[in-house]
Design an enzyme around this catalytic site. Structure first.
Site, mmCIF file in Angstrom:
data_model
loop_
_atom_site.group_PDB
_atom_site.id
_atom_site.type_symbol
_atom_site.label_atom_id
_atom_site.label_comp_id
_atom_site.label_asym_id
_atom_site.label_seq_id
_atom_site.Cartn_x
_atom_site.Cartn_y
_atom_site.Cartn_z
ATOM 1 N N ASP A 11 0.871 -1.169 0.000
ATOM 2 C CA ASP A 11 0.000 0.000 0.000
ATOM 3 C C ASP A 11 0.918 1.232 0.000
ATOM 4 O O ASP A 11 2.134 1.101 -0.164
ATOM 5 C CB ASP A 11 -0.972 -0.024 1.187
ATOM 6 C CG ASP A 11 -0.301 0.184 2.539
ATOM 7 O OD1 ASP A 11 0.950 0.267 2.604
ATOM 8 O OD2 ASP A 11 -1.025 0.249 3.549
ATOM 9 N N HIS A 12 0.334 2.399 0.174
ATOM 10 C CA HIS A 12 1.119 3.636 0.139
ATOM 11 C C HIS A 12 2.135 3.713 1.277
ATOM 12 O O HIS A 12 3.237 4.218 1.092
ATOM 13 C CB HIS A 12 0.184 4.851 0.193
ATOM 14 C CG HIS A 12 -0.726 4.842 1.375
ATOM 15 N ND1 HIS A 12 -1.856 4.054 1.431
ATOM 16 C CD2 HIS A 12 -0.663 5.490 2.559
ATOM 17 C CE1 HIS A 12 -2.459 4.223 2.593
ATOM 18 N NE2 HIS A 12 -1.757 5.096 3.294
ATOM 19 N N CYS A 45 2.528 -3.571 3.949
ATOM 20 C CA CYS A 45 1.703 -2.408 4.276
ATOM 21 C C CYS A 45 2.302 -1.787 5.532
ATOM 22 O O CYS A 45 3.406 -2.169 5.937
ATOM 23 C CB CYS A 45 0.220 -2.768 4.434
ATOM 24 S SG CYS A 45 -0.235 -3.763 5.872
ATOM 25 N N HIS A 79 7.566 -25.021 8.319
ATOM 26 C CA HIS A 79 6.408 -25.626 8.974
ATOM 27 C C HIS A 79 5.080 -25.332 8.296
ATOM 28 O O HIS A 79 4.134 -26.108 8.444
ATOM 29 C CB HIS A 79 6.322 -25.166 10.424
ATOM 30 C CG HIS A 79 7.465 -25.649 11.266
ATOM 31 N ND1 HIS A 79 7.482 -25.465 12.628
ATOM 32 C CD2 HIS A 79 8.621 -26.291 10.954
ATOM 33 C CE1 HIS A 79 8.599 -25.983 13.115
ATOM 34 N NE2 HIS A 79 9.313 -26.481 12.114
ATOM 35 N N ARG A 117 6.265 0.121 8.791
ATOM 36 C CA ARG A 117 6.395 0.992 9.967
ATOM 37 C C ARG A 117 7.021 0.256 11.151
ATOM 38 O O ARG A 117 7.336 0.879 12.157
ATOM 39 C CB ARG A 117 5.025 1.532 10.365
ATOM 40 C CG ARG A 117 4.440 2.464 9.329
ATOM 41 C CD ARG A 117 3.075 2.982 9.723
ATOM 42 N NE ARG A 117 2.576 3.897 8.714
ATOM 43 C CZ ARG A 117 1.316 3.937 8.321
ATOM 44 N NH1 ARG A 117 0.417 3.114 8.843
ATOM 45 N NH2 ARG A 117 0.939 4.809 7.399
#
Length: 145
Positions: A8-9, A65, A98, A109
């Site tokens: 995403d942005h 994201c 696994h 972030r």
């Protein structure tokens, strides 16, 4: 290996950095967007990445994201995908060994570039162990087994 990557942005810069790294490592990169850091919705790109992996257009995928959570949920809506949210190389390795994960998700972030590259390397070099894990992984796509 052909690897699809989408974000995403919030993760646009990390996506660009990881796409370049994948190309340097000799992989064929299928960049599914976005093309800028303008606001977009992560489900749109998660679904697109999941379809690329499910259809065989890519062998593996990298979903990014802000936190990695939203896009991992979107990818996992496709029963052909096993997307693992990872934060370190050990979790990336276990996702392959696994869970036979074919997509990893990371949060831009929360994960620095060096750690993201280490996770990516662990994910790409890991192999599914099979054995006791086979039945469990089969249930991920077909819970009636």
């Amino acid at each position: 290996m052909r690897i699809a990557i989408a974000s995403d942005h919030a993760a646009f810069a990390l996506k660009a950095e990881l796409a370049a790294t994948l190309a340097e490592w000799g992989h064929d990169v299928l960049d599914l967007g976005p093309d800028s850091d303008a606001r977009v919705d992560y489900p749109d790109f998660g679904y697109k990445l999941a379809e690329a992996v499910a259809s065989g257009a890519a062998e593996r995928g990298v979903a990014l994201c802000g936190s990695g959570i939203g896009i991992s949920i979107a990818v996992n809506r496709n029963p052909a995908c096993r997307c693992a949210l990872v934060s370190d190389p050990y979790s990336a390795t276990l996702s392959r060994q696994h869970n036979n994960a074919n997509v990893i998700a990371m949060g831009a972030r929360l994960t620095g570039i060096d750690m993201a590259k280490a996770c990516l390397e662990a994910f790409l070099s890991g192999e599914f162990e099979g054995g006791r894990h086979e039945g469990r992984v089969a249930k991920l796509s077909n819970p009636t087994i």
